[in-house]
Write an enzyme that holds these catalytic residues in place. Structure first.
Site, PDB file in Angstrom:
ATOM      1  CB  VAL A 179      33.352  42.469  36.533  1.00 42.47           C
ATOM      2  CG1 VAL A 179      33.089  41.380  35.500  1.00 42.47           C
ATOM      3  CG2 VAL A 179      32.931  43.827  35.981  1.00 42.47           C
ATOM      4  CG  LEU A 182      27.768  39.938  37.935  1.00 46.48           C
ATOM      5  CD1 LEU A 182      26.425  39.991  38.668  1.00 46.48           C
ATOM      6  CD2 LEU A 182      27.758  40.901  36.760  1.00 46.48           C
ATOM      7  CG  HIS A 183      32.745  35.295  36.793  1.00 51.79           C
ATOM      8  ND1 HIS A 183      32.017  34.700  35.804  1.00 51.79           N
ATOM      9  CD2 HIS A 183      33.911  34.606  36.868  1.00 51.79           C
ATOM     10  CE1 HIS A 183      32.703  33.688  35.303  1.00 51.79           C
ATOM     11  NE2 HIS A 183      33.863  33.598  35.939  1.00 51.79           N
ATOM     12  CB  ILE A 184      32.341  34.487  42.375  1.00 46.53           C
ATOM     13  CG1 ILE A 184      33.762  34.550  41.843  1.00 46.53           C
ATOM     14  CG2 ILE A 184      32.213  33.435  43.469  1.00 46.53           C
ATOM     15  CD1 ILE A 184      34.760  34.919  42.889  1.00 46.53           C
ATOM     16  CB  ALA A 187      29.698  30.715  38.919  1.00 44.47           C
TER      17      ALA A 187
END
Ligand code: HEM
Ligand code: SF4
Ligand code: SF4
Ligand code: SF4
Lengths: 228, 336
Positions: A179, A182-184, A187
């Site tokens: 996760v 995915l987040h980085i 962004a």
């Protein structure tokens, strides 16, 4: 007063030429970066125990004993810090009907055809997935982590239960790192996003492209504001 | 008898120790397994497998073995409280590596009331669950003679070994934060002496020697017990952990649980096997692939950029919503 459905009270158009929108106040940003630091420390210290090839990471924290001691305390800090974020962000992260349409047409997102997709509020389904993924996995890591915290809770659970807790903790740790990636990635891939968490503002174009309902609502809210 | 030059381990615990200094023969050169990929000997010096045999039918519960263990290992168990049972202390502790466990057993087959006494402690498994679970390289080692030893200077005190062990043996010291358990007196065996407990036992309920000798001795004892009516007498050397280097002669080998919960078929838990088995490579591969995938896409894909048109659209939308209609020349309204 315009009804506020897609934005936070602190979200605001701060400049018109060119349009610039405040997305996060300083408190939220500090909260975010503190959570991020905790997360990275937890990731490095936890994965040191995950596989012998990563044991060398314990050197970053002053050896095996120190790493073992530190990790769960940082886990508590992460939980408290994340809860701070959770309560600030949760109500705009509830999954809505347009999220499902957006998800069904995810390839339009990747190929840059967002005009074919429904207009979105402050968060899209990807962002909401990161939010809820983090929430549930941190909850699982916290519960299992306390069960594994041998120094302070040696008799909290039976040996059989602790075995399961360790397995669940290890699997949850892998999932939360996925996760995190995915987040980085999201962004960085979505250009112009990072400044929301550094400067706190985004451009009007960014808001129009990705979160139009949010931008529209902010403009409406500001129209009906009594003149200052 | 002393340790003869051609013998690599003591054959008995009752003999007096060698009178001349003997260099210890248990060390890195004999390490065949080490936790978390710790160093093992390249060509481990092969030693004869040793074992301790505990004949439960001969034990009188005097606890001389416990005292000898405390004495030799220089541990400091707390003075306990009498709660009306014979176990003292009430459980294994980081300061008490062995414990006589007492069971009052109402034998349903014979109607006899039996007092069962089992000396609990590390079994020195051939396949040790503690070693499998341990995340610290070299904190748990197994020597070629079968002894499983905890190396405190490498231990981080995480307690994983407690979860790995099928016999609930290791205990973590709240003072030094390292795991402790019976060493099978590896420091004595290394210099030709049998374990302290075996040496102290007044009834020879504890004997020590090569694993083969101990099995042969057990066979004699079992035959004797059978001839005296204990038809289920047998040797406890559980195959589920590859056999052990501490074995019991039990009069009721068909139901080991009656000896204060001695597990019937101990083995490393499937949960531990899965955690230490597939979970690790699969987990690392998943994270690795995700990271590489994300990096590749970040490098080779344009990314989703905001265009000048988007900015213009934004201005139009904001103007419209803010003022009701577009104006020709919007000016900066800092804190509109
Ligand atoms: C939320 C609170 C958390 C608590 C209370 C906690 C607690 C623990 C404890 C007690 C251990 C055993 C080692 C030790 O004693 O230090 C452990 C291991 C571990 N933790 Fe956490 N942790 C938490 C969060 C996390 C997070 C967020 C991650 C990942 C980013 C993580 C990854 C790991 C990993 C990979 C291990 C090793 C598992 C294994 O050996 O297979 N933990 N944790
Ligand atoms: S506590 Fe047990 S599992 Fe943890 S490092 Fe020490 S010996 Fe290994
Ligand atoms: S009995 Fe437990 S502590 Fe002893 S070797 Fe077996 S698994 Fe390890
Ligand atoms: S010294 Fe021998 S007889 Fe006494 S309690 Fe220990 S095993 Fe039993």
């Amino acid at each position: 007063m315009v009804e506020r459905k897609f934005s936070e009270p602190t979200d605001e158009i701060v400049q018109l030429e060119p349009v610039e929108v405040r997305r996060y106040i300083a408190f939220t940003r500090w909260n975010h970066w503190f959570t991020a630091i905790c997360f990275i420390v937890l990731m490095l210290s936890g994965f040191a125990f995950f596989h012998p090839s990563l044991y060398g990471l314990t050197a970053l924290f002053g050896g095996g004993q120190m790493t073992r001691w530190l990790h769960p305390f940082v886990g508590i800090a992460l939980t408290v810090s994340f809860l701070g974020m959770f309560f600030q962000l949760v109500h705009l992260n509830i999954i809505r009907r347009e999220d499902l349409v957006w998800t069904r047409n995810i390839k339009d997102v990747i190929t840059g055809h967002e005009e074919r997709l429904p207009e979105l509020g402050k968060y899209n389904f990807g962002q909401k997935t990161v939010f809820w993924g983090m929430f549930w996995l941190i909850l699982a890591l916290l519960i299992t982590g306390v069960m594994m915290w041998y120094q302070y809770f040696p008799h909290l659970v039976s040996i059989e239960t602790r075995r399961i807790a360790i397995l669940v903790h290890a699997v949850s740790a892998v999932l939360i790192v996925l996760v995190f990636i995915l987040h980085i990635f999201a962004a960085l891939w979505t250009r112009g996003t990072l400044r929301a968490m550094t400067r706190g503002t985004v451009t009007g174009g960014w808001s129009w492209r990705h979160h139009r309902k949010w931008l529209r609502e902010l403009a409406r809210r500001q129209r009906t504001k009594p003149a200052e | 008898m002393t340790i003869a030059p051609n013998m690599d381990s003591p054959r008995t615990a009752t003999a007096n120790p060698p009178t001349h200094p003997v260099p210890p023969n248990l060390g890195q050169a004999n390490v065949v397994r080490s936790s978390a990929g710790g160093p093992v000997a390249e060509n481990p010096q092969p030693l004869t497998e040793v074992a301790k045999l505990i004949d439960v039918s001969k034990c009188i519960g005097c606890k001389a073995c416990q005292s000898a263990c405390i004495e030799w290992n220089d541990t400091q168990p707390e003075v306990g409280v009498n709660v009306g049972v014979y176990e003292n202390p009430h459980d294994l502790t980081p300061e008490m590596y062995t414990l006589m466990r007492f069971t009052e057993f109402d034998n349903p087959d014979t109607g006899d009331f039996e007092w069962l006494i089992r000396k609990d402690g590390c079994m020195h498994c051939a396949e040790p669950g503690c070693l499998k679970a341990c995340p610290a390289p070299g904190a748990i080692v197994q020597y070629s003679n079968g002894i499983v030893d905890f190396i405190s200077e490498n231990c981080i005190g995480c307690g994983y070994c407690v979860s790995g062990c099928p016999f609930d043996i290791p205990r973590i010291s709240p003072v030094t934060h390292v795991a402790k358990k019976c060493t099978l007196c590896s420091d004595r065996v290394a210099v030709g002496q049998g374990p302290a407990c075996a040496k102290a036992c007044p009834t020879h309920a504890i004997t020590f020697g090569t694993k083969d000798d101990m099995k042969a001795l057990a066979a004699e004892r079992i035959e004797d017990l059978k001839s005296r009516g204990y038809e289920n007498a047998g040797l406890y050397d559980p195959a589920g952990v590859g056999g052990t280097h501490v074995m019991y002669v039990l009069h009721h080998n068909d139901k080991p649980q009656v000896y204060d919960g001695l597990p019937e078929d101990p083995k490393i838990s499937d949960v531990v096997q899965n955690w230490k088995g597939p979970a690790k490579p699969v987990g690392i591969a998943a994270v690795g692939l995700a990271a590489i995938g994300a990096a590749a896409m970040a490098l080779f894909h344009r990314g989703n950029s905001v265009s000048q048109e988007d900015e213009a659209e934004a201005r139009e939308l904001v103007q419209e919503e803010l003022r009701g209609a577009p104006v020709e020349r919007p000016h900066d309204k800092g804190n509109a």
